[in-house]
Design a protein around this motif. Sequence first.
Motif, mmCIF file in Angstrom:
data_model
loop_
_atom_site.group_PDB
_atom_site.id
_atom_site.type_symbol
_atom_site.label_atom_id
_atom_site.label_comp_id
_atom_site.label_asym_id
_atom_site.label_seq_id
_atom_site.Cartn_x
_atom_site.Cartn_y
_atom_site.Cartn_z
ATOM 1 N N VAL A 133 -42.830 -49.540 63.695
ATOM 2 C CA VAL A 133 -41.448 -49.705 63.342
ATOM 3 C C VAL A 133 -40.513 -48.763 63.771
ATOM 4 C CG1 VAL A 133 -40.182 -49.941 61.355
ATOM 5 C CG2 VAL A 133 -42.520 -50.928 61.340
ATOM 6 N N LEU A 134 -40.722 -47.584 63.754
ATOM 7 C CA LEU A 134 -39.887 -46.742 64.351
ATOM 8 C C LEU A 134 -39.386 -46.986 65.774
ATOM 9 C CD1 LEU A 134 -40.658 -43.433 62.392
ATOM 10 C CD2 LEU A 134 -38.689 -45.151 61.908
ATOM 11 N N ARG A 135 -40.334 -46.943 66.496
ATOM 12 C CA ARG A 135 -40.274 -47.368 68.032
ATOM 13 C C ARG A 135 -39.494 -48.951 68.189
ATOM 14 N NH1 ARG A 135 -45.727 -45.918 68.438
ATOM 15 N NH2 ARG A 135 -46.303 -48.169 68.522
ATOM 16 N N GLU A 136 -39.727 -49.742 67.148
ATOM 17 C CA GLU A 136 -38.915 -50.808 67.489
ATOM 18 C C GLU A 136 -37.367 -50.701 66.961
ATOM 19 O OE1 GLU A 136 -41.041 -53.426 64.869
ATOM 20 O OE2 GLU A 136 -42.456 -53.846 66.564
ATOM 21 N N ARG A 137 -37.160 -49.772 66.014
ATOM 22 C CA ARG A 137 -35.918 -49.647 65.783
ATOM 23 C C ARG A 137 -34.898 -48.697 66.736
ATOM 24 N NH1 ARG A 137 -34.545 -49.421 60.327
ATOM 25 N NH2 ARG A 137 -32.874 -47.390 60.744
ATOM 26 N N ALA A 138 -35.629 -47.845 67.641
ATOM 27 C CA ALA A 138 -35.227 -47.175 68.427
ATOM 28 C C ALA A 138 -34.866 -47.839 69.548
ATOM 29 C CB ALA A 138 -36.372 -46.088 69.071
ATOM 30 N N ALA A 139 -35.628 -49.262 69.718
ATOM 31 C CA ALA A 139 -35.349 -50.066 71.043
ATOM 32 C C ALA A 139 -34.124 -50.944 70.763
ATOM 33 C CB ALA A 139 -36.476 -50.859 71.282
ATOM 34 N N LEU A 140 -33.896 -51.016 69.389
ATOM 35 C CA LEU A 140 -32.698 -51.944 68.954
ATOM 36 C C LEU A 140 -31.404 -51.163 69.180
ATOM 37 C CD1 LEU A 140 -33.841 -53.834 65.859
ATOM 38 C CD2 LEU A 140 -33.318 -54.923 68.015
ATOM 39 N N ARG A 141 -31.563 -49.748 69.297
ATOM 40 C CA ARG A 141 -30.483 -48.749 69.514
ATOM 41 C C ARG A 141 -30.277 -48.508 70.808
ATOM 42 N NH1 ARG A 141 -32.947 -46.140 64.916
ATOM 43 N NH2 ARG A 141 -33.665 -44.610 66.370
ATOM 44 N N SER A 142 -31.232 -49.106 71.716
ATOM 45 C CA SER A 142 -31.094 -48.572 73.129
ATOM 46 C C SER A 142 -29.874 -48.686 73.574
ATOM 47 C CB SER A 142 -32.008 -49.442 74.036
ATOM 48 O OG SER A 142 -31.643 -50.899 73.952
ATOM 49 N N GLY A 143 -28.662 -49.404 73.220
ATOM 50 C CA GLY A 143 -27.398 -49.326 74.066
ATOM 51 C C GLY A 143 -26.598 -48.322 73.284
ATOM 52 N N SER A 144 -27.169 -47.660 72.440
ATOM 53 C CA SER A 144 -26.066 -46.685 72.046
ATOM 54 C C SER A 144 -26.405 -45.329 72.608
ATOM 55 C CB SER A 144 -26.346 -46.436 70.409
ATOM 56 O OG SER A 144 -27.441 -46.056 70.159
ATOM 57 N N ASP A 145 -25.611 -44.189 72.131
ATOM 58 C CA ASP A 145 -25.912 -43.003 72.989
ATOM 59 C C ASP A 145 -27.142 -42.249 72.283
ATOM 60 O OD1 ASP A 145 -24.103 -39.495 72.471
ATOM 61 O OD2 ASP A 145 -25.595 -40.408 73.911
ATOM 62 N N LYS A 146 -28.298 -42.035 73.443
ATOM 63 C CA LYS A 146 -29.333 -41.477 72.841
ATOM 64 C C LYS A 146 -29.393 -40.243 72.786
ATOM 65 C CE LYS A 146 -31.884 -45.568 72.934
ATOM 66 N NZ LYS A 146 -32.677 -45.720 74.187
ATOM 67 N N SER A 147 -28.465 -39.520 73.315
ATOM 68 C CA SER A 147 -28.559 -37.973 73.049
ATOM 69 C C SER A 147 -28.135 -37.717 71.592
ATOM 70 C CB SER A 147 -27.248 -37.258 73.744
ATOM 71 O OG SER A 147 -25.876 -37.766 73.504
ATOM 72 N N CYS A 148 -27.399 -38.529 70.956
ATOM 73 C CA CYS A 148 -26.936 -38.660 69.328
ATOM 74 C C CYS A 148 -26.787 -37.156 69.006
ATOM 75 C CB CYS A 148 -27.961 -39.170 68.689
ATOM 76 S SG CYS A 148 -27.562 -39.318 66.921
ATOM 77 N N ARG A 149 -25.627 -36.580 69.383
ATOM 78 C CA ARG A 149 -25.548 -35.202 69.121
ATOM 79 C C ARG A 149 -24.902 -35.307 67.356
ATOM 80 N NH1 ARG A 149 -23.382 -30.852 72.996
ATOM 81 N NH2 ARG A 149 -23.754 -29.634 71.099
ATOM 82 N N SER A 150 -25.661 -35.548 66.512
ATOM 83 C CA SER A 150 -25.427 -35.739 65.238
ATOM 84 C C SER A 150 -24.558 -36.899 64.860
ATOM 85 C CB SER A 150 -24.927 -34.550 64.572
ATOM 86 O OG SER A 150 -24.895 -34.568 63.363
ATOM 87 N N GLU A 151 -24.916 -38.137 65.310
ATOM 88 C CA GLU A 151 -24.036 -39.335 65.205
ATOM 89 C C GLU A 151 -24.099 -39.453 63.286
ATOM 90 O OE1 GLU A 151 -25.686 -42.473 67.175
ATOM 91 O OE2 GLU A 151 -25.068 -42.092 69.211
ATOM 92 N N GLY A 152 -23.184 -40.315 63.344
ATOM 93 C CA GLY A 152 -22.856 -40.564 61.541
ATOM 94 C C GLY A 152 -22.458 -39.509 60.575
ATOM 95 N N PRO A 153 -23.083 -39.237 59.501
ATOM 96 C CA PRO A 153 -22.198 -38.410 58.766
ATOM 97 C C PRO A 153 -22.474 -36.749 58.804
ATOM 98 C CG PRO A 153 -24.554 -39.107 57.681
ATOM 99 C CD PRO A 153 -24.316 -39.829 59.212
ATOM 100 N N ALA A 154 -23.405 -36.412 59.827
ATOM 101 C CA ALA A 154 -23.599 -35.085 60.016
ATOM 102 C C ALA A 154 -22.540 -34.153 60.656
ATOM 103 C CB ALA A 154 -25.099 -34.775 60.604
ATOM 104 N N GLY A 155 -22.003 -34.892 61.874
ATOM 105 C CA GLY A 155 -21.161 -33.940 62.568
ATOM 106 C C GLY A 155 -21.878 -33.488 63.670
ATOM 107 N N PRO A 156 -21.136 -33.262 64.907
ATOM 108 C CA PRO A 156 -21.773 -32.690 65.840
ATOM 109 C C PRO A 156 -22.083 -30.954 65.639
ATOM 110 C CG PRO A 156 -19.482 -32.659 66.347
ATOM 111 C CD PRO A 156 -19.578 -33.428 64.911
ATOM 112 N N LEU A 157 -23.128 -30.615 66.304
ATOM 113 C CA LEU A 157 -23.638 -29.230 66.335
ATOM 114 C C LEU A 157 -22.384 -28.561 66.923
ATOM 115 C CD1 LEU A 157 -27.383 -29.109 67.219
ATOM 116 C CD2 LEU A 157 -26.045 -28.205 64.947
ATOM 117 N N ALA A 158 -21.918 -27.374 66.346
ATOM 118 C CA ALA A 158 -20.930 -26.617 66.909
ATOM 119 C C ALA A 158 -21.262 -25.972 68.167
ATOM 120 C CB ALA A 158 -20.423 -25.466 66.144
#
Length: 279
Positions: free
Chosen positions: A254-279
């Motif tokens: 299931v987690l691999r499938e979720r990742a595949a659905l996000r394939s068009g997004s930024d895979k590096s994901c430097r803290s996307e969403g609520p966390a904010g980027p690492l300084a």
Amino acid sequence: MTTAIESGFARQLKHWRTLRRVSQLDLAIRADTTQRHLSYLEQGRSRPGRTMVVRLAESLDLSLRERNGLLLAAGYAPVFPESDLDTAELAPALEALTAILDGHLPYPALIARPYGVLLAANAAFDLLTEGAAPWLLEPPVNVLRLALHPDGLAARVLNLPEWGRHVTEALRSRVARSPDPALDALIAELEGYLPQTDPGQDHLGFAVPLRLRGNEDELRLITTITSFATAVDITLAELQLEAFLPANEQTARVLRERAALRSGSDKSCRSEGPAGPLA
């Protein structure tokens, strides 16, 4: 006649030794001194050298913050810095943490500051935020509150009484070693969100996988928590990396499938969403 510094250090030293349940003899051996000298220190009859304070703090397994406190009580300047996250000194470590978050995909991982304050997370962290009330995702996000609040992840946790107690018991173990009124208050708040549980005779403790209700399947996750054991900066030493791993093949799929659905997004994901980027 003892000075205020000697008296303050003596009280702290005895407090920590008692809390760690270590005898004077055992601590003296660990710190490479004599039981008589240690007794004099605890009575305020002798003033310790700076090196002795550091050795005692190490022997008592104090945190860097607590070691600074013991040094101050003995009349010495703190030796461990507490840097801002955007300083050049911490940049290599934060880059390494970002790489770990990226490398853990497609599984969720996050970095938290003390008291569960979210610093960063990878893209798969969205598994744990789905359906959460917006106010729980407003910075600074507290991942402990997000996990156990009825308006957060808890609404989807199938084994909340057991898993929730696993979370709070881990915090209680931490506060037993390092008393902290603020952490006591947070534990009390978190326990207020949990339903009562009555472990039966076959109860094996609260170290249980997280059973999470998915869209169609039940997901099972286990967690690992990592910290910088050899850090010499308080800020870095107090960071924790929590990584979630699939407990069975169905969850991994299931987690691999979720990742595949996000394939068009930024895979590096430097803290996307609520966390904010690492300084």
